[in-house]
Design a protein around this motif. Structure first.
Motif: not given
Length: 283
Positions: A218-221, A233-236, A250-252
């Motif tokens: 999800s971070f990579l899309g 996805a929230m970190i991204q 930080l939270y996710p």
């Protein structure tokens, strides 16, 4: 200082770690189920007038760059991270159980062909193979779930085969076979109950890996697509504001760390309690 570190390490490996981890995971599961009722706001509702607000009574963890409630998105994000990690584990376990049982009990050419298939899948690092499959299927949640299931079952199959090979020549299996018990009944009634402890250990360790893989994709899309709330996805989305609003990442990140560490501690504790050795390592 060294003595205090040792005491903390011993405490994490003690008998109390199992109920503590189970209690924490049960609480997370309850929060996941009750997210629609306990979340203070709609997790996908955009309100640019409230963007990047600090923590307040209305928004306990503040808002993101689109004015969405961070707490609500974290709560709903647990539904995707934990829920789909559980789906991947159950599906992979089922496939691996069937294939590993057949290969271990039947042996011969069937065992050879199935194990060569497993060797072919394991020849590639997990994440690389998953990325390749997602590239073929296209980005999206169900594509990620399918790709991870097609990769993860191999480890369960090899574990089940190994254990069944060591059990099928035991005296109680021989007695059941001589008495005319069917092969299916022998597998279900005599073999599978003996592999439940390793399944419990492997399952808790695999859940941590599944959550990290889902979040990484999800971070990579390539995984869950916006505006669906998911921790990776929230970190991204929050990386653009790492200097001004680091809490968006930080939270996710802390939630992923908490859940993965809890599963790993539980797996290690169950391994020690049941005397199960970890027979494989992730690549």
């Amino acid at each position: 200082m060294i003595a205090s570190i040792r005491s903390i390490r011993i405490g994490l490996r003690g008998p109390k770690v199992i109920p503590v981890c189970l209690g924490l995971l049960s609480l997370l599961a309850l929060v996941t189920i009750l997210a629609p009722w306990i979340a203070p706001h709609d997790p996908v509702q955009v309100n640019l007038a409230n963007k990047l607000q600090a923590a307040s009574m209305e928004y306990p963890l503040g808002t993101d760059h689109l004015g969405r409630c961070n707490l609500s998105r974290l709560l709903y994000g647990a539904r995707y991270s934990l829920g789909f990690a559980s789906l991947i584990f159950i599906a992979s376990l089922g496939i691996g159980l069937v294939i590993g049982s057949i290969a271990g009990y039947r042996g011969g050419i069937i065992d050879y062909l199935l194990m060569r298939l497993c060797d072919g899948v394991m020849a590639f690092p997990n994440l690389v193979l998953i990325l390749g499959l997602v590239g073929i299927f296209g980005p999206g949640l169900m594509q990620v779930v399918l790709a991870m299931m097609l990769v993860q079952w191999v480890y369960y199959a090899r574990m089940f085969r190994s254990m069944i090979l060591s059990l099928k020549e035991r005296s109680f299996i021989t007695a059941a076979r001589v008495s005319g018990t069917s092969e299916l009944r022998i597998i279900v009634r005599h073999l599978l109950p003996n592999v439940l402890p390793p399944i419990a250990v492997m399952g808790t360790l695999e859940m941590g890996w599944a959550i990290m893989d889902i979040s990484a994709l999800s971070f990579l899309g390539l995984g869950i697509q916006p505006p669906t709330p998911e921790w990776g996805a929230m970190i991204q989305e929050g990386k653009k504001y790492i200097r001004s609003q680091p809490e968006l990442m930080l939270y996710p990140g802390m939630m992923i760390l908490l859940v993965v560490v809890t599963f790993n501690l539980l797996g290690e504790a169950l391994s020690e309690r049941f005397g199960v050795k970890r027979r494989f390592e992730k690549e």
